[in-house]
Design a protein around this motif. Structure first.
Motif, PDB file in Angstrom:
ATOM      1  N   SER A   5      25.488  21.538  30.337  1.00 44.27           N
ATOM      2  CA  SER A   5      24.145  21.821  30.860  1.00 44.27           C
ATOM      3  C   SER A   5      23.136  21.808  29.725  1.00 44.27           C
ATOM      4  O   SER A   5      23.277  22.560  28.767  1.00 44.27           O
ATOM      5  CB  SER A   5      24.121  23.202  31.521  1.00 44.27           C
ATOM      6  OG  SER A   5      25.183  23.349  32.423  1.00 44.27           O
TER       7      SER A   5
ATOM      8  N   ARG B   5      18.828  21.538  28.493  1.00 48.16           N
ATOM      9  CA  ARG B   5      17.420  21.726  28.826  1.00 48.16           C
ATOM     10  C   ARG B   5      16.781  20.338  28.887  1.00 48.16           C
ATOM     11  O   ARG B   5      16.908  19.552  27.955  1.00 48.16           O
ATOM     12  CB  ARG B   5      16.743  22.576  27.754  1.00 48.16           C
ATOM     13  CG  ARG B   5      15.325  22.950  28.057  1.00 48.16           C
ATOM     14  CD  ARG B   5      14.757  23.971  27.089  1.00 48.16           C
ATOM     15  NE  ARG B   5      15.656  25.007  26.617  1.00 48.16           N
ATOM     16  CZ  ARG B   5      16.110  26.023  27.344  1.00 48.16           C
ATOM     17  NH1 ARG B   5      15.750  26.141  28.589  1.00 48.16           N
ATOM     18  NH2 ARG B   5      16.911  26.932  26.820  1.00 48.16           N
TER      19      ARG B   5
ATOM     20  N   ASP C 152      11.277  24.125  31.752  1.00 42.22           N
ATOM     21  CA  ASP C 152      11.954  24.941  32.761  1.00 42.22           C
ATOM     22  C   ASP C 152      13.010  24.169  33.557  1.00 42.22           C
ATOM     23  O   ASP C 152      13.590  24.688  34.479  1.00 42.22           O
ATOM     24  CB  ASP C 152      10.931  25.557  33.726  1.00 42.22           C
ATOM     25  CG  ASP C 152      10.126  24.503  34.456  1.00 42.22           C
ATOM     26  OD1 ASP C 152      10.199  23.313  34.092  1.00 42.22           O
ATOM     27  OD2 ASP C 152       9.404  24.874  35.399  1.00 42.22           O
ATOM     28  N   GLY C 153      13.277  22.938  33.192  1.00 47.65           N
ATOM     29  CA  GLY C 153      14.236  22.124  33.917  1.00 47.65           C
ATOM     30  C   GLY C 153      15.534  21.942  33.152  1.00 47.65           C
ATOM     31  O   GLY C 153      15.641  22.267  31.971  1.00 47.65           O
ATOM     32  N   ALA C 154      16.521  21.423  33.860  1.00 50.80           N
ATOM     33  CA  ALA C 154      17.825  21.198  33.256  1.00 50.80           C
ATOM     34  C   ALA C 154      18.391  19.881  33.753  1.00 50.80           C
ATOM     35  O   ALA C 154      17.936  19.325  34.754  1.00 50.80           O
ATOM     36  CB  ALA C 154      18.767  22.348  33.610  1.00 50.80           C
TER      37      ALA C 154
ATOM     38  N   LEU D  11      21.911  24.931  27.520  1.00 59.85           N
ATOM     39  CA  LEU D  11      21.363  26.136  28.134  1.00 59.85           C
ATOM     40  C   LEU D  11      22.180  27.357  27.718  1.00 59.85           C
ATOM     41  O   LEU D  11      23.384  27.259  27.485  1.00 59.85           O
ATOM     42  CB  LEU D  11      21.416  26.023  29.661  1.00 59.85           C
ATOM     43  CG  LEU D  11      20.629  24.892  30.305  1.00 59.85           C
ATOM     44  CD1 LEU D  11      20.799  24.945  31.823  1.00 59.85           C
ATOM     45  CD2 LEU D  11      19.161  24.956  29.941  1.00 59.85           C
TER      46      LEU D  11
ATOM     47  N   GLU E 189      21.118  31.018  31.799  1.00 62.67           N
ATOM     48  CA  GLU E 189      20.371  29.871  32.320  1.00 62.67           C
ATOM     49  C   GLU E 189      21.292  28.921  33.085  1.00 62.67           C
ATOM     50  O   GLU E 189      20.892  28.343  34.093  1.00 62.67           O
ATOM     51  CB  GLU E 189      19.699  29.102  31.182  1.00 62.67           C
ATOM     52  CG  GLU E 189      18.600  29.871  30.473  1.00 62.67           C
ATOM     53  CD  GLU E 189      18.091  29.143  29.246  1.00 62.67           C
ATOM     54  OE1 GLU E 189      16.869  28.907  29.184  1.00 62.67           O
ATOM     55  OE2 GLU E 189      18.909  28.795  28.365  1.00 62.67           O
TER      56      GLU E 189
ATOM     57  N   GLN F 130      20.610  27.880  36.883  1.00 63.26           N
ATOM     58  CA  GLN F 130      20.365  26.477  37.230  1.00 63.26           C
ATOM     59  C   GLN F 130      21.457  25.895  38.132  1.00 63.26           C
ATOM     60  O   GLN F 130      21.162  25.133  39.043  1.00 63.26           O
ATOM     61  CB  GLN F 130      20.244  25.615  35.963  1.00 63.26           C
ATOM     62  CG  GLN F 130      18.977  25.861  35.183  1.00 63.26           C
ATOM     63  CD  GLN F 130      17.742  25.292  35.872  1.00 63.26           C
ATOM     64  OE1 GLN F 130      17.809  24.475  36.775  1.00 63.26           O
ATOM     65  NE2 GLN F 130      16.586  25.753  35.441  1.00 63.26           N
ATOM     66  N   THR F 131      22.726  26.235  37.857  1.00 66.82           N
ATOM     67  CA  THR F 131      23.841  25.592  38.573  1.00 66.82           C
ATOM     68  C   THR F 131      24.465  26.458  39.660  1.00 66.82           C
ATOM     69  O   THR F 131      25.068  25.936  40.589  1.00 66.82           O
ATOM     70  CB  THR F 131      24.971  25.187  37.597  1.00 66.82           C
ATOM     71  OG1 THR F 131      25.596  26.362  37.065  1.00 66.82           O
ATOM     72  CG2 THR F 131      24.445  24.310  36.469  1.00 66.82           C
TER      73      THR F 131
ATOM     74  N   ASN G 158      20.609  24.391  42.271  1.00 64.83           N
ATOM     75  CA  ASN G 158      19.371  23.598  42.199  1.00 64.83           C
ATOM     76  C   ASN G 158      19.722  22.117  42.210  1.00 64.83           C
ATOM     77  O   ASN G 158      20.814  21.725  41.801  1.00 64.83           O
ATOM     78  CB  ASN G 158      18.593  23.924  40.918  1.00 64.83           C
ATOM     79  CG  ASN G 158      18.082  25.339  40.914  1.00 64.83           C
ATOM     80  OD1 ASN G 158      17.397  25.773  41.834  1.00 64.83           O
ATOM     81  ND2 ASN G 158      18.431  26.094  39.879  1.00 64.83           N
TER      82      ASN G 158
ATOM     83  N   LEU H 213      19.740  19.119  40.482  1.00 60.94           N
ATOM     84  CA  LEU H 213      19.620  18.709  39.086  1.00 60.94           C
ATOM     85  C   LEU H 213      20.043  17.259  38.909  1.00 60.94           C
ATOM     86  O   LEU H 213      20.960  16.800  39.598  1.00 60.94           O
ATOM     87  CB  LEU H 213      20.510  19.588  38.200  1.00 60.94           C
ATOM     88  CG  LEU H 213      20.271  21.091  38.244  1.00 60.94           C
ATOM     89  CD1 LEU H 213      21.326  21.816  37.437  1.00 60.94           C
ATOM     90  CD2 LEU H 213      18.874  21.409  37.728  1.00 60.94           C
TER      91      LEU H 213
END
Length: 157
Positions: free
Chosen positions: A48, A50, A54-56, A83, A87, A91-92, A106, A108
């Motif tokens: 993972s 960045r 704020d995104g991944a 990350l 985080e 995110q995941t 999310n 991604l």
């Protein structure tokens, strides 16, 4: 979320019963290879990174591959920054050791590294530190809804 969300994800492909669960941990490449009795390179590890402030983005690589920072920057236009653990979960929806490109919290972008193409099948995790599924690279691409195949790793050639 995690294992349950991955099982739910695989239901649409009628593959939820293909998920393997183990008594022992499969959280690291070495542990997964031991429990599956395969070479570590066949473990499909999901990393993972960045992508923006704020995104991944996720990159799935062979177990013996390492991210090449120069190739990463050329491909994505940013420095390779992994990350932090909290985080990753945000995110995941998966904890480190079970991160995979399925059943994500999310939407991604998912990239698959060509380091896996030398194998007939690979073993990505399934949302927990004691699970995996055996997939062909074509299945991995389809089931993860991957954005693209990339060449951003070294050390596996």
């Amino acid at each position: 979320m995690s294992l349950a969300s991955v099982k739910e994800h695989f239901k649409q492909f009628e593959r939820d019963n293909s998920i393997l669960q183990f008594e022992a941990s499969s959280a690291t490449v070495e542990q997964a290879a031991d429990v599956l009795n395969v070479i570590p390179a066949r473990i499909a590890k999901t990393l993972s990174f960045r992508a923006t402030d704020d995104g991944a983005l996720l990159v799935v690589t062979a177990g013996d591959a390492k991210i090449d920072n120069t190739k990463f920057r050329a491909q994505f236009g940013v420095k390779a920054r992994m990350l932090a653990a909290e985080e990753v979960v945000a995110q995941t929806g998966h904890v480190i050791g079970g991160v995979c490109p399925f059943g994500l919290a999310n939407d991604l972008p998912i990239y698959l590294d060509i380091s896996m193409n030398r194998f007939t099948t690979v073993f990505p995790a399934c949302g927990s530190s004691n699970s995996a599924i055996e997939l062909s690279c074509e299945e991995l691409e389809r089931y993860s809804n991957a954005t693209a195949w990339v060449d951003i790793c070294k050390g596996w050639e």
